[in-house]
Scaffold this active site. Structure first.
Site, PDB file in Angstrom:
ATOM      1  N   LYS A  61     -38.183 -12.383  -1.895  1.00 29.48           N
ATOM      2  CA  LYS A  61     -38.130 -13.481  -1.975  1.00 29.48           C
ATOM      3  C   LYS A  61     -39.080 -14.612  -1.487  1.00 29.48           C
ATOM      4  O   LYS A  61     -38.957 -15.668  -0.774  1.00 29.48           O
ATOM      5  CB  LYS A  61     -36.560 -14.077  -1.360  1.00 29.48           C
ATOM      6  CG  LYS A  61     -35.845 -12.918  -2.288  1.00 29.48           C
ATOM      7  CD  LYS A  61     -33.997 -13.470  -1.710  1.00 29.48           C
ATOM      8  CE  LYS A  61     -33.243 -12.937  -1.910  1.00 29.48           C
ATOM      9  NZ  LYS A  61     -32.490 -12.720  -3.848  1.00 29.48           N
ATOM     10  N   CYS A  62     -40.394 -14.658  -2.194  1.00 32.18           N
ATOM     11  CA  CYS A  62     -41.804 -14.626  -1.489  1.00 32.18           C
ATOM     12  C   CYS A  62     -42.034 -15.713  -1.936  1.00 32.18           C
ATOM     13  O   CYS A  62     -42.043 -15.739  -3.341  1.00 32.18           O
ATOM     14  CB  CYS A  62     -42.786 -13.612  -0.880  1.00 32.18           C
ATOM     15  SG  CYS A  62     -43.729 -13.773   0.297  1.00 32.18           S
ATOM     16  N   GLY A  63     -42.456 -17.210  -1.964  1.00 38.19           N
ATOM     17  CA  GLY A  63     -43.491 -17.653  -2.719  1.00 38.19           C
ATOM     18  C   GLY A  63     -44.721 -16.514  -3.561  1.00 38.19           C
ATOM     19  O   GLY A  63     -45.436 -17.351  -4.765  1.00 38.19           O
TER      20      GLY A  63
END
Length: 161
Positions: free
Chosen positions: A34-36
């Site tokens: 759930k990271c850029g």
């Protein structure tokens, strides 16, 4: 001292020695779903497919230490990576990369390849460590660096005996 002294737990719970990756070029990455930077899974998989037959192994270590961006359990992480990015490179159980509970592998990596201004702390998800065929840590690479940009370094390391 080469990297092969460490045991790691695969995402399925099986404990393996990094010794089983001897004579390969390793790209070790702390990952998060759930990271850029999560779309880097796609480029990591493409690198793996392109160079695995020449001896590149990408080792993904999920980590929840950066803004809780890897909240899932191992089954959820593996499913996410396979469904969304077709990941077939080895994934491992969640680890800490910083602090008192940092996995011994990450203690070793950060000691051998400190970051900017000598900092040992891993700054964010998708920090990459490049390891040559002899098990020596060659370089720490910023999370901002797209995996595709590593092709020249990987090709050079693959040529070494």
């Amino acid at each position: 001292m080469p990297i092969y002294q460490f045991d790691v737990k695969k995402i399925n719970g099986e404990v393996v020695s990094l010794d089983s990756y001897q004579n390969n070029v390793l790209l070790i990455v702390n990952t998060a779903s759930k990271c850029g930077f999560t779309p880097q899974y796609k480029e990591l998989q493409e690198l793996y497919e392109q160079y695995k037959d020449e001896g590149l192994m990408i080792l993904g270590f999920p980590c929840n230490q950066f803004m809780s961006q890897e909240p899932g359990n191992e089954d959820e992480i593996q499913s996410f990576c396979e469904i969304n990015y077709g990941v077939t490179f080895p994934l491992f159980a969640k680890v800490d990369v910083n602090g008192e509970d940092a996995h011994p592998l990450y203690q070793f990596l950060t000691e051998k390849a400190p970051g900017l201004l000598g900092s040992k702390a891993v700054k964010w998800n998708f920090t990459k460590f490049l390891v040559n065929r002899k098990g020596e840590v060659v370089e720490r690479i910023s999370p901002n660096t797209n995996p595709k940009e590593l092709k020249p370094q990987i090709e050079e390391l693959l040529k070494e005996a």
